[in-house]
Write an enzyme that holds these catalytic residues in place. Sequence first.
Site, mmCIF file in Angstrom:
data_model
loop_
_atom_site.group_PDB
_atom_site.id
_atom_site.type_symbol
_atom_site.label_atom_id
_atom_site.label_comp_id
_atom_site.label_asym_id
_atom_site.label_seq_id
_atom_site.Cartn_x
_atom_site.Cartn_y
_atom_site.Cartn_z
ATOM 1 N N GLY A 12 0.695 -1.000 -0.182
ATOM 2 C CA GLY A 12 -0.221 0.156 0.112
ATOM 3 C C GLY A 12 1.109 0.998 -0.115
ATOM 4 O O GLY A 12 2.274 1.204 0.212
ATOM 5 N N GLN B 171 2.885 9.995 1.626
ATOM 6 C CA GLN B 171 4.163 9.450 1.563
ATOM 7 C C GLN B 171 4.728 9.623 0.449
ATOM 8 O O GLN B 171 6.584 9.461 0.908
ATOM 9 C CB GLN B 171 3.896 8.046 1.935
ATOM 10 C CG GLN B 171 3.048 7.094 2.999
ATOM 11 C CD GLN B 171 3.547 5.881 3.291
ATOM 12 O OE1 GLN B 171 2.603 5.228 2.534
ATOM 13 N NE2 GLN B 171 3.968 4.953 3.519
ATOM 14 N N CYS C 94 5.544 0.081 7.152
ATOM 15 C CA CYS C 94 5.148 1.128 6.788
ATOM 16 C C CYS C 94 6.509 1.238 5.486
ATOM 17 O O CYS C 94 7.757 1.504 6.231
ATOM 18 C CB CYS C 94 4.879 2.090 7.158
ATOM 19 S SG CYS C 94 4.767 3.112 6.433
ATOM 20 N N LEU C 95 6.008 2.037 4.040
ATOM 21 C CA LEU C 95 7.476 2.017 3.352
ATOM 22 C C LEU C 95 8.051 3.346 3.949
ATOM 23 O O LEU C 95 9.393 3.666 3.196
ATOM 24 C CB LEU C 95 7.073 1.791 1.895
ATOM 25 C CG LEU C 95 6.627 1.170 1.765
ATOM 26 C CD1 LEU C 95 5.851 1.488 -0.083
ATOM 27 C CD2 LEU C 95 7.632 -0.052 1.533
ATOM 28 N N HIS D 286 -4.521 1.468 7.420
ATOM 29 C CA HIS D 286 -3.584 1.595 6.912
ATOM 30 C C HIS D 286 -3.598 2.836 6.750
ATOM 31 O O HIS D 286 -2.468 4.124 7.010
ATOM 32 C CB HIS D 286 -2.216 0.301 7.588
ATOM 33 C CG HIS D 286 -0.851 1.645 7.235
ATOM 34 N ND1 HIS D 286 0.502 0.303 7.932
ATOM 35 C CD2 HIS D 286 0.262 2.163 6.585
ATOM 36 C CE1 HIS D 286 1.174 1.213 7.762
ATOM 37 N NE2 HIS D 286 1.217 2.134 6.564
ATOM 38 N N GLU D 287 -3.527 2.716 5.241
ATOM 39 C CA GLU D 287 -3.358 3.540 4.227
ATOM 40 C C GLU D 287 -4.476 5.059 4.687
ATOM 41 O O GLU D 287 -3.960 6.696 4.284
ATOM 42 C CB GLU D 287 -3.728 3.312 3.182
ATOM 43 C CG GLU D 287 -2.921 2.267 2.710
ATOM 44 C CD GLU D 287 -0.796 2.754 2.726
ATOM 45 O OE1 GLU D 287 -0.877 3.660 2.486
ATOM 46 O OE2 GLU D 287 -0.030 1.094 3.080
ATOM 47 N N HIS E 134 -2.514 7.518 6.795
ATOM 48 C CA HIS E 134 -1.640 8.448 6.333
ATOM 49 C C HIS E 134 -2.632 9.680 6.038
ATOM 50 O O HIS E 134 -1.830 10.543 6.139
ATOM 51 C CB HIS E 134 -1.217 7.907 4.954
ATOM 52 C CG HIS E 134 0.082 7.222 5.300
ATOM 53 N ND1 HIS E 134 1.179 7.218 6.114
ATOM 54 C CD2 HIS E 134 0.121 5.230 5.434
ATOM 55 C CE1 HIS E 134 2.091 6.171 6.109
ATOM 56 N NE2 HIS E 134 1.265 4.838 5.832
HETATM 57 NI NI NI Z 1 2.313 3.218 5.360
#
Ligand code: NI
Length: 170
Positions: free
Chosen positions: A45, A50, A92-93, A134-135, A138
């Site tokens: 995701g 991000q 998470c990236l 999660h997204e 963000h």
């Molecule tokens: Ni993340």
Amino acid sequence: MVRTILHYPDKRLRERGKKVEAVTDEVRKLIDDMAETMYAAPGVGLAATQIGELIQLFIIDIADNEEPSDLRVFINPEILEATGELTWQEGCLSFPGVTEEIDRAAKVRVRAQDRGGKWFELEAEGLLAIAIQHEFDHLQGLLMIDHMGPLKKRLTHRKMIKRAEEQAAP
Ligand code: NI
């Protein structure tokens, strides 16, 4: 084009995404960049915030490596209903090398626009429900570190600061 993923503690990760007024070709170009960036990482995701694009948009692909890709696009998402509980080991990236078991809802019903601008509703459970939450976080400027207990939060903060310093060093 693969874009640069912002890493914690980059302050832009704390910004909220603004509503997408119209799903234009420019937005679709951004979606293509985000997909390329997510697959290159790789990740399941990615939220627009991000990569420093402060709009209400995220993408998810939870297909296994052996399966064909299954890219899902969520523009202006709203979580209409969240039920049950599920704990999942998340990454998470924006937090390379960090994982944490986070408690979330087991099922969500979400409403959003697709890449054509069309509204859809989706009921999700399991990994897809986790990824959506999660997204969605963000886009509100919320990060996985906000779901950690005080000790893990402190350790993660320090680890990420150290990482940023090492990368900034000549
Ligand atoms: Ni993340």
